[in-house]
Design a protein around this motif. Sequence first.
Motif, PDB file in Angstrom:
ATOM      1  N   CYS A  36      39.170  67.467  29.380  1.00 12.18           N
ATOM      2  CA  CYS A  36      39.313  65.930  29.829  1.00 12.18           C
ATOM      3  C   CYS A  36      40.608  65.551  30.424  1.00 12.18           C
ATOM      4  N   LEU A  37      41.622  66.307  29.801  1.00 10.83           N
ATOM      5  CA  LEU A  37      43.116  65.923  30.406  1.00 10.83           C
ATOM      6  C   LEU A  37      43.327  66.547  31.643  1.00 10.83           C
ATOM      7  N   TYR A  38      42.852  67.733  31.603  1.00  9.84           N
ATOM      8  CA  TYR A  38      43.026  68.411  32.970  1.00  9.84           C
ATOM      9  C   TYR A  38      42.161  67.864  34.026  1.00  9.84           C
ATOM     10  N   GLY A  39      41.064  67.401  33.953  1.00 10.44           N
ATOM     11  CA  GLY A  39      40.230  66.977  34.849  1.00 10.44           C
ATOM     12  C   GLY A  39      40.899  65.712  35.517  1.00 10.44           C
ATOM     13  N   HIS A  40      41.745  64.901  34.599  1.00  7.38           N
ATOM     14  CA  HIS A  40      42.357  63.585  35.018  1.00  7.38           C
ATOM     15  C   HIS A  40      43.907  63.814  35.515  1.00  7.38           C
ATOM     16  N   GLY A  41      44.268  65.214  35.496  1.00  2.00           N
ATOM     17  CA  GLY A  41      45.527  65.521  36.001  1.00  2.00           C
ATOM     18  C   GLY A  41      46.511  65.269  34.867  1.00  2.00           C
ATOM     19  N   GLU A  42      46.225  65.359  33.437  1.00  2.33           N
ATOM     20  CA  GLU A  42      47.287  64.774  32.477  1.00  2.33           C
ATOM     21  C   GLU A  42      47.676  65.920  31.643  1.00  2.33           C
TER      22      GLU A  42
END
Length: 225
Positions: free
Chosen positions: A193-199
Motif C-alpha cells: 500500500c505504501l509503495y503504491g502511493h509513493g510512500e
Amino acid sequence: MPEEPYFKEALSNFTFDVASGGAIRHLTDLGYTVKQISRELAFPTPIDRIQKVVWEHLLNRGILLLEEPGNGEGLEKFSYVRDYGPYGKASFRRVPLKGGAHQGGGPICWQEKFFCGDGPGDLAAYLSEKCKAGENAYMSCDFGLRRKREPARWERALQVLEEGQRDYLAGVFGERRLVYHRLDQRMQKILVCLYGHGEYRGACYFEKTREKLTLTEKGSGNPSG
C-alpha cells in the motif's frame, strides 16, 4: 534505605508483569495492535507501557531486528524462556535450538537487486511468491525516524493505510531509529500500500535466496534486475 526505591520499582514491575505483561505478549502474538490491547486489558495500563512490552516482545521473538538482517546476528534460531530475578523482575533468556543455525553460517553476502515491477500489484505478487517459498524475510522500516523528523510525511503515509494498519505502525514504531520487521502478511500489505502511493523507500531481505531487494519510491530511480 537506598535499596527501598529499587525494591519498590522491582515490586511494581513484577506486579505489572503478573497483571498485564503476559496478557500483552499473548495479545501481541494474536496480532492485536497496541490500541486494541489497551481495550482488552483488565487493568488500566498506560499506552506507553503497553508499547514498551510489545516492542521488547517483538525483539525477543526476532520479529523486529535492530541491525540489518544477515549481519551474523540472529542467524541462529532460538526459543525464549522466561526467568525471574531476585526481586521478581521478569526477563527472557534465549535458548539456541539444536540445528537452528542458518545454513552455511556467518554473515550473508546479499545479492542486491532493484524492484522492476510496474506497480503495487506486481510487488504484492512477488512478495507472496517469495514468502510462500519459505523465505525468512524482513523489510527495512524508517517509520520511527520519519515520525520524529518528518511528521508531515509520517502523517501522509498513515492516511493511505487502513485503520488497523495505521494503529499497528503507530503502536510499534516509536523509537527514533531504523529497524527491520519480519515480512509477515500484515507487513506485506502495508508495504504494498505504501509503495503504491509513493510512500515507501527501503529494502526487503530474503534469507533463503540471499536477495536484498531495494524499492525506491514508486516512479523514481532506474530499477534494474
